[in-house]
Scaffold this motif. Structure first.
Motif, PDB file in Angstrom:
ATOM      1  N   THR A 272       0.832  -1.207   0.000  1.00  0.00           N
ATOM      2  CA  THR A 272       0.000   0.000   0.000  1.00  0.00           C
ATOM      3  C   THR A 272       0.867   1.257   0.000  1.00  0.00           C
ATOM      4  OG1 THR A 272      -0.229  -0.174   2.417  1.00  0.00           O
ATOM      5  CG2 THR A 272      -2.028  -1.038   1.079  1.00  0.00           C
ATOM      6  N   LEU A 273       2.024   1.210   0.645  1.00  0.00           N
ATOM      7  CA  LEU A 273       2.949   2.347   0.593  1.00  0.00           C
ATOM      8  C   LEU A 273       3.458   2.554  -0.834  1.00  0.00           C
ATOM      9  CD1 LEU A 273       4.706   4.563   1.814  1.00  0.00           C
ATOM     10  CD2 LEU A 273       6.372   2.798   2.457  1.00  0.00           C
ATOM     11  N   GLN A 274       3.834   1.469  -1.492  1.00  0.00           N
ATOM     12  CA  GLN A 274       4.317   1.582  -2.877  1.00  0.00           C
ATOM     13  C   GLN A 274       3.225   2.106  -3.802  1.00  0.00           C
ATOM     14  OE1 GLN A 274       5.600  -2.531  -3.013  1.00  0.00           O
ATOM     15  NE2 GLN A 274       7.735  -1.936  -3.297  1.00  0.00           N
ATOM     16  N   ARG A 275       2.010   1.651  -3.592  1.00  0.00           N
ATOM     17  CA  ARG A 275       0.904   2.104  -4.434  1.00  0.00           C
ATOM     18  C   ARG A 275       0.645   3.597  -4.251  1.00  0.00           C
ATOM     19  NH1 ARG A 275      -4.443  -0.991  -3.813  1.00  0.00           N
ATOM     20  NH2 ARG A 275      -4.884   0.432  -5.533  1.00  0.00           N
ATOM     21  N   GLU A 276       0.607   4.032  -3.007  1.00  0.00           N
ATOM     22  CA  GLU A 276       0.313   5.435  -2.748  1.00  0.00           C
ATOM     23  C   GLU A 276       1.465   6.329  -3.204  1.00  0.00           C
ATOM     24  OE1 GLU A 276      -1.557   7.564   1.132  1.00  0.00           O
ATOM     25  OE2 GLU A 276      -2.538   5.835   0.207  1.00  0.00           O
ATOM     26  N   ALA A 277       2.693   5.848  -3.047  1.00  0.00           N
ATOM     27  CA  ALA A 277       3.847   6.633  -3.495  1.00  0.00           C
ATOM     28  C   ALA A 277       3.850   6.754  -5.020  1.00  0.00           C
ATOM     29  CB  ALA A 277       5.143   5.983  -3.015  1.00  0.00           C
ATOM     30  N   SER A 284       8.443   4.653  -8.639  1.00  0.00           N
ATOM     31  CA  SER A 284       8.279   3.237  -8.949  1.00  0.00           C
ATOM     32  C   SER A 284       8.275   2.450  -7.646  1.00  0.00           C
ATOM     33  CB  SER A 284       9.420   2.753  -9.845  1.00  0.00           C
ATOM     34  OG  SER A 284      10.643   2.704  -9.116  1.00  0.00           O
ATOM     35  N   ALA A 285       7.817   1.217  -7.728  1.00  0.00           N
ATOM     36  CA  ALA A 285       7.799   0.364  -6.538  1.00  0.00           C
ATOM     37  C   ALA A 285       9.209   0.171  -5.989  1.00  0.00           C
ATOM     38  CB  ALA A 285       7.161  -0.983  -6.876  1.00  0.00           C
ATOM     39  N   GLN A 286      10.186   0.039  -6.891  1.00  0.00           N
ATOM     40  CA  GLN A 286      11.568  -0.160  -6.458  1.00  0.00           C
ATOM     41  C   GLN A 286      12.119   1.096  -5.790  1.00  0.00           C
ATOM     42  OE1 GLN A 286      13.247  -3.241  -6.789  1.00  0.00           O
ATOM     43  NE2 GLN A 286      14.505  -2.204  -5.261  1.00  0.00           N
ATOM     44  N   GLN A 287      11.815   2.265  -6.318  1.00  0.00           N
ATOM     45  CA  GLN A 287      12.272   3.505  -5.700  1.00  0.00           C
ATOM     46  C   GLN A 287      11.695   3.655  -4.298  1.00  0.00           C
ATOM     47  OE1 GLN A 287      10.885   6.095  -8.888  1.00  0.00           O
ATOM     48  NE2 GLN A 287      12.990   6.745  -9.313  1.00  0.00           N
ATOM     49  N   THR A 288      10.438   3.283  -4.139  1.00  0.00           N
ATOM     50  CA  THR A 288       9.810   3.365  -2.818  1.00  0.00           C
ATOM     51  C   THR A 288      10.455   2.395  -1.846  1.00  0.00           C
ATOM     52  OG1 THR A 288       7.710   4.060  -3.769  1.00  0.00           O
ATOM     53  CG2 THR A 288       7.633   3.129  -1.564  1.00  0.00           C
ATOM     54  N   LEU A 289      10.695   1.173  -2.300  1.00  0.00           N
ATOM     55  CA  LEU A 289      11.335   0.185  -1.430  1.00  0.00           C
ATOM     56  C   LEU A 289      12.736   0.646  -1.031  1.00  0.00           C
ATOM     57  CD1 LEU A 289      11.564  -2.511  -0.002  1.00  0.00           C
ATOM     58  CD2 LEU A 289      12.112  -3.584  -2.197  1.00  0.00           C
ATOM     59  N   TYR A 496      -2.324  -0.552 -16.913  1.00  0.00           N
ATOM     60  CA  TYR A 496      -1.800  -0.658 -15.556  1.00  0.00           C
ATOM     61  C   TYR A 496      -0.747   0.413 -15.297  1.00  0.00           C
ATOM     62  CZ  TYR A 496      -3.930  -5.162 -14.381  1.00  0.00           C
ATOM     63  OH  TYR A 496      -4.818  -6.161 -14.082  1.00  0.00           O
ATOM     64  N   THR A 497      -0.792   0.977 -14.099  1.00  0.00           N
ATOM     65  CA  THR A 497       0.322   1.736 -13.547  1.00  0.00           C
ATOM     66  C   THR A 497       0.942   0.846 -12.471  1.00  0.00           C
ATOM     67  OG1 THR A 497      -1.036   2.736 -11.813  1.00  0.00           O
ATOM     68  CG2 THR A 497      -0.912   3.903 -13.929  1.00  0.00           C
ATOM     69  N   GLU A 498       2.039   1.268 -11.886  1.00  0.00           N
ATOM     70  CA  GLU A 498       2.602   0.434 -10.815  1.00  0.00           C
ATOM     71  C   GLU A 498       1.635   0.358  -9.644  1.00  0.00           C
ATOM     72  OE1 GLU A 498       6.661   0.217  -9.849  1.00  0.00           O
ATOM     73  OE2 GLU A 498       7.329   1.177 -11.686  1.00  0.00           O
ATOM     74  N   ASP A 499       0.889   1.420  -9.399  1.00  0.00           N
ATOM     75  CA  ASP A 499      -0.126   1.417  -8.353  1.00  0.00           C
ATOM     76  C   ASP A 499      -1.138   0.298  -8.586  1.00  0.00           C
ATOM     77  OD1 ASP A 499      -2.256   1.946  -6.627  1.00  0.00           O
ATOM     78  OD2 ASP A 499      -2.935   3.695  -7.756  1.00  0.00           O
ATOM     79  N   THR A 531       9.261  -8.665  -2.901  1.00  0.00           N
ATOM     80  CA  THR A 531       9.783  -9.053  -4.220  1.00  0.00           C
ATOM     81  C   THR A 531       9.049  -8.406  -5.393  1.00  0.00           C
ATOM     82  OG1 THR A 531       8.323 -11.011  -4.341  1.00  0.00           O
ATOM     83  CG2 THR A 531      10.503 -11.299  -3.325  1.00  0.00           C
ATOM     84  N   ARG A 532       7.865  -7.829  -5.158  1.00  0.00           N
ATOM     85  CA  ARG A 532       7.070  -7.328  -6.284  1.00  0.00           C
ATOM     86  C   ARG A 532       7.776  -6.198  -7.050  1.00  0.00           C
ATOM     87  NH1 ARG A 532       2.113  -7.764  -2.394  1.00  0.00           N
ATOM     88  NH2 ARG A 532       1.660  -9.974  -2.698  1.00  0.00           N
ATOM     89  N   ALA A 533       8.445  -5.330  -6.317  1.00  0.00           N
ATOM     90  CA  ALA A 533       9.154  -4.238  -6.991  1.00  0.00           C
ATOM     91  C   ALA A 533      10.213  -4.795  -7.929  1.00  0.00           C
ATOM     92  CB  ALA A 533       9.798  -3.314  -5.957  1.00  0.00           C
ATOM     93  N   GLY A 534      10.956  -5.795  -7.468  1.00  0.00           N
ATOM     94  CA  GLY A 534      11.993  -6.404  -8.294  1.00  0.00           C
ATOM     95  C   GLY A 534      11.425  -7.091  -9.519  1.00  0.00           C
TER      96      GLY A 534
END
Length: 720
Positions: A272-277, A284-289, A496-499, A531-534
């Motif tokens: 949820t943090l990655q989605r909101e970011a 991106s999910a990786q940048q957030t992680l 799709y977006t990463e969110d 692992t989803r960001a990767g």
């Protein structure tokens, strides 16, 4: 002395500082009876097939399936020096106890165990299990170390996942790459994720947009203006209603008002943090992680790789203290501490022990208020998101009065809705976050020369009230209503977006048809929060998906792999079955050996189903058929199917033959085999440009001795 093995150098440095190991060595810290070293993520990895047998250097269907009798592992590239440090320390006579301090979870356990086994170490070890890098959390964790054997089942589940992914990835990548004569990578999570994106794009491409009409009745009562609406599906009906109702009276059929209380959303887990970011910041999910991991290592937030959105019961008091501290932070919106009522906070809403497994939700630490807006931009914005999520999640509900009004105008029903906010609650605090982020982003843009001279449109950050509907009673009449119509059209789903992709990956199990399996794997998804960001980065890097703005779009390569791979491999079913079994292994309800045997059987049967009718020559090349000119073997190349006789024979069938291109019919390997064996095929879905439709026909292959041509024949014209 005690040897502590952390997962990363930064984590090792923090543990060393807390435990008094203040002397820096080559790859470790030492002091106060502790030696603290690290793994740099994965020090050990599975070997590639050619390490088992040189023949596997070439990708050949005839060599499949590849099933190791005894699994081999090796030191990962570029980290040999650090592995040697850890190995030397583990073997040292000065070390009498080892502490596993890798991340507290399945993957962290695997990282340590692979190193421990690769060194041949047999010393007893303890397990440090913490969710925060605060000094108190580290000290408390070391005071409550557990015997490492208590986590054996967690390690077995992790090892099974690693080996099963290898078996599926290696065998299916080679199988389908050989079949398509192209480089194709198949993964148990990667391929279903690509499939999600492809299916969404096909839905968009095939979407048939249809018009509809929104009729709006402009009403006025006692000086208050409001509108009511009605939807119809065609223009003829719309025009009739406008003509019939304009200037007429509206009768109140019913009016209801009800109070609504909207509780704040739960705390962040990583997804949820990655989605909101992604939605708010475009990260991106990786940048957030990466940003959250850095904040964790700086002791500003708790452990990021979590799938829980709740806290445990013993955290109620400490959470209140954190709330008090972050309201002192100089970098939050100045209105927040002025308006925030600590007496109205309800931390009980944040507590749910049953929904916390390895780690609780991501929250700021007690040290977070000392942070600075001089943090790297991504880290600062992520910290703001986490802080305000805690502030809002524990705060007052948002309350409003919802009004619904139904009108009858000449027999046509129109509906009006209204919302009057009575308590803005947590949404007022959330609005402060939006303004902070926008202000920071605007400052960045101006500093980079991108925002100068531009006037930005100010968006309303607080929730806008719907129009106020006057108090009306059943049967009351509203005079002289004006009705207008506006044409709109149905819209396809958005790419799709990463969110939205993260959400689809997280909720993939909800699409399962097996209700019992769906129930057992509830909460699981494609991949894990960690692992989803990767995975998203990998499918972009390997050319299956490309970013266009925030959108994730499939490439031609993605369509090709989705079309060739069987449903079970490209759906969530395989992951669901694995997660079910891995959880049972962790709980001691299922044997790890039995799990791997099942994977071996599955891989073997899948390979057999695709290869049992294939014929190979002595070099392992698949023989597609016999050449109709010279009788020699036909093989598949990158762009054609060719005779081994080469130029002497010259027989060639081109994959992009203009006949098939014009008919929008891909020329597949089974079709070529049929042409070589029978000289003809029966084809469906052939495209006619003239009629813009598809049809079925027989296609005959005709060899002139110089060229290979294809001609259409329809059933009535064929005599066999």
């Amino acid at each position: 002395m005690k040897l502590v093995i952390a997962e990363k150098p930064s984590v090792a440095a923090e543990i060393a500082k807390v435990m008094g190991a203040d002397k820096r060595g080559n790859g470790f810290f030492k002091g106060n009876e502790y030696v603290v070293s690290w793994c740099v993520g994965h020090l050990i990895e599975t070997v590639m097939p050619e390490a088992y047998d040189e023949k596997y250097q070439k990708w050949r269907i005839m060599d499949l399936p590849i099933i190791p009798n005894t699994w081999k592992y090796q030191v990962s590239a570029g980290v040999q020096a650090q592995f040697d440090v850890v190995k030397t320390l583990m073997e040292s006579d000065d070390i009498d106890e080892i502490v596993c301090a890798t991340d507290a979870g399945r993957e962290g356990e695997l990282i340590f165990r692979l190193v421990y086994n690769q060194t041949g170490c047999n010393k007893n070890f303890k397990r440090l299990w913490i969710s925060s890098m605060e000094t108190k959390a580290i000290k408390d964790g070391f005071a409550k170390l557990k015997d490492g054997k208590e986590y054996d089942r967690l390690y077995q589940a992790a090892l099974c996942r690693l080996q099963a992914d290898w078996l599926v990835g290696i065998n299916f990548s080679r199988l389908f790459a050989c079949m398509a004569n192209a480089q194709i990578n198949i993964g148990r999570v990667q391929t279903p994720t690509v499939n999600l994106i492809v299916e969404r794009q096909r839905t968009i491409d095939n979407f048939d947009s249809k018009p509809f009409f929104i009729l709006t009745a402009a009403c006025s009562h006692d000086g208050t203006n409001f509108t009511a609406t009605k939807r119809v599906e065609n223009k003829e009906e719309s025009d009739k209603i406008v003509e019939k109702c304009t200037g007429k009276s509206a009768e109140v059929v019913s009016m209801t008002q009800a109070p609504v209380k909207e509780n704040p959303p739960a705390l962040y887990d990583l997804t949820t943090l990655q989605r909101e970011a992604n939605k708010m910041l475009g990260l991106s999910a990786q940048q957030t992680l990466d940003a959250t991991q850095n904040l964790y290592e700086k002791k500003l937030v708790t452990y990021p790789r979590t799938d829980s959105r709740y806290l445990t019961g013993d955290m109620a008091d400490s959470t209140t203290r954190i709330l008090e501290s972050i309201l002192k932070a100089p970098y939050i919106d100045s209105r927040t501490p002025e308006l925030y009522n600590l007496d109205a906070v309800n931390t009980e809403r944040l507590i749910n022990d049953k929904k916390v497994t390895d780690h609780h939700a991501i929250i700021p630490t007690i040290e977070a208020w000392k942070a600075s807006d001089k943090l790297p931009k991504n880290e600062f914005h992520i910290l703001l998101l986490i802080i305000y999520k805690l502030l809002t999640a524990a705060y007052v509900p948002h309350e409003y009065i919802k009004t619904e009004l139904f009108l009858n105008i000449e027999g046509e029903e129109f509906k009006a809705t209204g919302r009057q906010i009575s308590e803005n609650g947590f949404k007022e605090i959330a609005a402060h976050l939006s303004e902070l982020v926008k202000s920071s982003q605007k400052a960045d843009a101006e500093e980079n020369g991108k925002g100068k001279g531009k006037k930005s449109k100010k968006k309303q950050t607080e929730e806008k009230e719907e129009e106020i509907i006057p108090a009306l009673t059943e049967g009351e009449i509203i005079q002289n209503v004006e009705v207008t119509s506006k044409e709109k059209s149905t819209q396809p789903p958005k790419p799709y977006t990463e969110d939205t992709l993260l959400s689809a990956m997280e909720n993939a199990m909800k699409t399962l048809e097996d209700e019992e399996l769906k129930k057992e794997v509830a909460g699981a998804g494609l991949g894990t929060p960690a692992t989803r960001a990767g995975i998203i980065e990998r499918i972009i890097k390997t050319g299956f998906v490309e970013r266009k703005g925030k959108n994730l779009l499939p490439t031609e390569k993605a369509f090709e792999v989705v079309d060739i791979v069987p449903e079970k491999v490209k759906s969530a079913v395989l992951t669901a079955e694995w997660e079910q079994k891995l959880e049972q292994i962790y709980k001691g309800e299922f044997a790890s050996d039995e799990f791997i045997e099942g994977i071996v059987t599955f891989v073997g049967e899948m390979v057999k189903s695709y290869t049992e009718d294939c014929v190979y020559d002595e070099k392992g090349r698949e023989i597609i058929g016999k050449c109709p000119r010279c009788g020699k073997n036909i093989y598949e190349g990158k762009k054609n199917y060719y005779c081994e006789g080469g130029m002497e024979c010259g027989f060639t069938i081109w994959k992009e033959d203009r006949f098939f291109v014009s008919k929008k019919k891909p020329l597949t390997k089974p079709m070529v085999k049929a042409f070589l064996e029978k000289g003809r095929i029966k084809a469906v879905n052939l495209y006619s440009e003239k009629k813009d439709t598809t049809y079925s026909a027989y296609i005959f292959m005709e060899d002139t001795g110089q060229y290979v041509n294809f001609k259409l024949y329809f059933p009535k014209n064929i005599n066999f």
